[in-house]
Design a protein around this motif. Structure first.
Motif, PDB file in Angstrom:
ATOM      1  N   ALA A  84       0.824  -1.213   0.000  1.00  0.00           N
ATOM      2  CA  ALA A  84       0.000   0.000   0.000  1.00  0.00           C
ATOM      3  C   ALA A  84       0.857   1.262   0.000  1.00  0.00           C
ATOM      4  O   ALA A  84       0.337   2.349   0.141  1.00  0.00           O
ATOM      5  N   LEU A  85       2.169   1.087  -0.165  1.00  0.00           N
ATOM      6  CA  LEU A  85       3.059   2.250  -0.061  1.00  0.00           C
ATOM      7  C   LEU A  85       3.539   2.689  -1.437  1.00  0.00           C
ATOM      8  O   LEU A  85       3.546   1.909  -2.386  1.00  0.00           O
ATOM      9  N   ASP A  86       3.969   3.938  -1.548  1.00  0.00           N
ATOM     10  CA  ASP A  86       4.437   4.383  -2.863  1.00  0.00           C
ATOM     11  C   ASP A  86       5.866   3.904  -3.128  1.00  0.00           C
ATOM     12  O   ASP A  86       6.579   3.452  -2.235  1.00  0.00           O
ATOM     13  N   ALA A  87       6.260   4.013  -4.391  1.00  0.00           N
ATOM     14  CA  ALA A  87       7.476   3.341  -4.867  1.00  0.00           C
ATOM     15  C   ALA A  87       8.722   3.693  -4.053  1.00  0.00           C
ATOM     16  O   ALA A  87       9.499   2.810  -3.692  1.00  0.00           O
ATOM     17  N   LYS A  88       8.887   4.965  -3.745  1.00  0.00           N
ATOM     18  CA  LYS A  88      10.101   5.401  -3.046  1.00  0.00           C
ATOM     19  C   LYS A  88      10.155   4.797  -1.635  1.00  0.00           C
ATOM     20  O   LYS A  88      11.182   4.256  -1.219  1.00  0.00           O
ATOM     21  N   VAL A  89       9.027   4.864  -0.925  1.00  0.00           N
ATOM     22  CA  VAL A  89       8.973   4.339   0.434  1.00  0.00           C
ATOM     23  C   VAL A  89       9.186   2.832   0.425  1.00  0.00           C
ATOM     24  O   VAL A  89       9.882   2.267   1.274  1.00  0.00           O
ATOM     25  N   ARG A  90       8.578   2.182  -0.562  1.00  0.00           N
ATOM     26  CA  ARG A  90       8.747   0.718  -0.704  1.00  0.00           C
ATOM     27  C   ARG A  90      10.206   0.353  -0.749  1.00  0.00           C
ATOM     28  O   ARG A  90      10.663  -0.559  -0.066  1.00  0.00           O
TER      29      ARG A  90
END
Lengths: 340, 302
Positions: free
Chosen positions: A162-168
């Motif tokens: 559920a997280l965006d690419a950078k945070v992932r």
């Protein structure tokens, strides 16, 4: 603690979520269950946690059959895709929940929660409510909550989904480091093959309720057991019965016996990597992966005719490999794997 | 914003206010004030005025007269009992309707609203048929205080059920699974996870049921009757009007009104407390200083 699942079957109505699944997860490993949605990977994880009961089959944790044990007694830490934060409790109360249930003394709970909040890099946020945290912070809180009770195994269900690419990307590096530090047997579910290869030491590829193959990232990529694994783990071109990785297609300027003619349709620059989309004489579309310097050397342009040579092709139908790029292309090393 | 935000049960801070089409804010407010004044505020003011028309001393003697006081005490106690019963059973009914699957579930779901739809005098008749002197099961509770409680339970049942039901439907089941994986048993999960999340809805349902019970007339009238020991405030008021004591009727009405207001106030406070975690998010959005104070993790703020 090692985990094994033996002959697991699970149906939801007519849908067979698990079809005779057996896996071995070595003690202290970090294993990914990889597969498309509906492949049964989450069901398998939930069955290990005791959140689903198997129709048939066994789950063993550290050699002990826990199939009949309720979730509460399995000592597993479980992390959900959507965090499952206790939204009416502060971060402190969330992380301390399992300890409070175990009737820890207040000062011991405080010390343990502080330690965990430091570990997941959320110090100073103890009095916040989950709604005051970002998604990445919520997931780290959920991880701290799961780790607080020192589980035998840690199970993560699409933890970064559920997280965006950078945070992932940040979180998966962080998870890998955390695993090295804690050394608790960890299984995580993902549909993202890059994430699985990046984080996990061992991968289990699942499809339609079955295990297709398990092994290291390199094993799966270099020695895929079947078409599904070949096309799910890494990029692939399909040419009749043959499979060629895009980086195994060589583009040359001059025709010879080992090449096939193709037209360059599109050249896409993705930073260092260049994606060249081509169409063969029979209309088959393929793409090749080049480096920037290779592209410059070849001076390719869209609409131009080029010649392809597969460096390495793979076939799973068991018969002698056919020529992937047409009758003029007999050469190049190839491997044949038999279908499982 | 991350994908989760769309799923979050907490409403995001609204971007702009929605207005009625073609109506300016001023006009809209004017209409609301006019409407409320005509149907609520002015009648209430008139009632208050009437009750005090012969002075505060007379007001006090009216509400503290033996029968008036008894009728008020009776309805207060009965309403509290009824609300307590309904809080428990309403929650259980809502639970079964949401979490359980049984044949005839949709019929039960529809029947819940029957007390809403039924004229309350009909409810009274129905209850007399079953629990009156011609009771087929041989239990005659008509014209007793128990009858008041039974009648009030009947008419207020839907409030708690309908207030709790949507919260149960929307509740994140994974919270319960997470609690189970942390070692919490069924009762602990209910007490620490489910109940706190139901509390705002339960409080709202209880408030409405209480207010309704305080003023209930029709269903109590026939079933419990108006004997001195079963006379509730609403029936007392009716009786005072019939005997020409309008000031007494108004005075008791004002006390009922005050009780209902106090109840609503208490419930609002409980609700605010129960949903404090949701309010705090709005504060966060409105206060960038708090957001900025977050140590670490600044790379991934929404």
């Amino acid at each position: 603690m090692g985990i094994s699942v033996e002959g697991a079957n699970k149906c939801f109505g007519d849908f067979q979520a698990l079809d005779d699944v057996s896996i071995e997860v070595p003690d202290g490993s970090l294993t990914a269950l990889l597969g498309p949605s509906g492949s049964g990977k989450s069901t398998l994880l939930r069955a290990i946690a005791g959140l689903e009961t198997l129709d048939t089959g066994r789950v063993l944790i550290d050699g002990e059959d826990v199939s009949k044990k309720p979730t509460q007694k399995r000592e597993v830490g479980f992390v959900f895709q959507h965090y499952a934060a206790f939204k009416h409790m502060t971060v402190y109360e969330n992380v301390g929940f399992g300890l409070k249930i175990r009737k820890w003394k207040k000062d011991k709970v405080r010390a343990r929660v502080d330690e965990l909040l430091n570990l997941v890099q959320l110090p100073g946020l103890a009095d916040r409510y989950p709604s005051q945290l970002s998604g990445g912070q919520r997931q780290r809180m959920a991880l701290a909550r799961a780790l607080a009770v020192q589980p035998q195994v840690l199970l993560l269900d699409e933890p970064f989904g559920a997280l965006d690419a950078k945070v992932r990307k940040d979180l998966r590096t962080w998870l890998r480091n955390l695993h090295e530090e804690m050394n608790v047997t960890t299984i995580f579910v993902t549909h993202d093959q890059e994430e699985a290869m990046d984080v996990a030491g061992q991968l289990v590829v699942m499809n339609q309720g079955r295990v297709e193959q398990s092994g290291s990232a390199a094993d799966l990529y270099d020695k895929p057991a079947n078409e599904f694994v070949m096309s799910f783990v890494g990029e692939v071109n399909r040419l009749g019965d043959d499979f060629v990785r895009p980086h195994d297609i060589e583009i040359v300027r001059d025709r010879d016996d080992s090449t096939a003619e193709a037209m360059v349709q599109r050249i896409v620059a993705l930073g260092f990597e260049i994606r060249v989309e081509l169409v063969l004489g029979d209309g088959t579309e393929v793409w090749a992966q080049l480096t920037r310097s290779e592209l410059q050397r070849l001076e390719l342009r869209e609409g131009q005719i080029a010649y392809l040579r597969p460096v390495h092709a793979k076939s799973f139908n068991g018969s002698a490999p056919s020529n992937p790029l047409g009758p003029r292309l007999p050469k190049g090393p190839r491997t044949v794997a038999t279908r499982r | 914003m991350e994908a989760h935000a769309a799923k979050s049960p907490v409403a995001p801070p609204r971007a702009r206010q929605l207005r009625l089409p073609g109506v300016g804010a001023g006009l809209g407010r004017g209409v609301v004030v006019l409407y409320l004044s005509l149907f609520v505020l002015l009648p209430l003011a008139a009632l208050l005025d009437n009750s005090l028309s012969e002075g505060i001393g007379h007001f006090w003697s009216q509400v503290s007269s033996g029968q008036a006081k008894r009728s008020l005490e009776l309805i207060l106690v009965c309403s509290l009992i009824v609300v307590a019963i309904n809080a428990v059973f309403g929650t259980i009914v809502a639970w079964l309707l949401v979490r359980d699957n049984f044949p005839g579930k949709s019929i039960v779901n529809a029947i819940i609203d029957l007390p809403f739809a039924l004229p309350t005098i009909v409810a009274s008749l129905i209850l007399i048929q079953l629990w009156g002197n011609k009771s087929p099961v041989g239990i005659d509770i008509a014209l007793t205080r128990t009858a008041i409680v039974v009648a009030l339970c009947f008419v207020t049942l839907p409030f708690v059920v309908r207030a709790v039901q949507p919260l149960l439907i929307e509740m994140d089941r994974e919270m319960e699974e997470a609690a189970a994986s942390l070692g919490a048993g069924g009762f602990t999960i209910f007490r620490r996870i489910i109940f706190p999340n139901l509390l705002p809805g339960l409080a709202a349902g209880v408030a409405l049921a209480f207010a309704r019970a305080l003023g209930e007339y029709g269903s109590v009238l026939l079933f419990a009757g108006g004997k001195p020991d079963t006379q509730v405030a609403s029936i007392f008021i009716g009786q005072q009007i019939e005997t020409g004591n309008e000031v007494g009727a108004s005075a008791v009405s004002i006390v009922l009104l005050a009780m209902a207001l106090v109840c609503l106030l208490i419930i609002t406070l409980i609700q605010r407390w129960g949903s404090r975690h949701e309010r705090s998010q709005v504060n966060l959005a409105a206060n960038p200083v708090i957001t900025g104070a977050a140590p670490q993790g600044g790379d991934e703020r929404e």
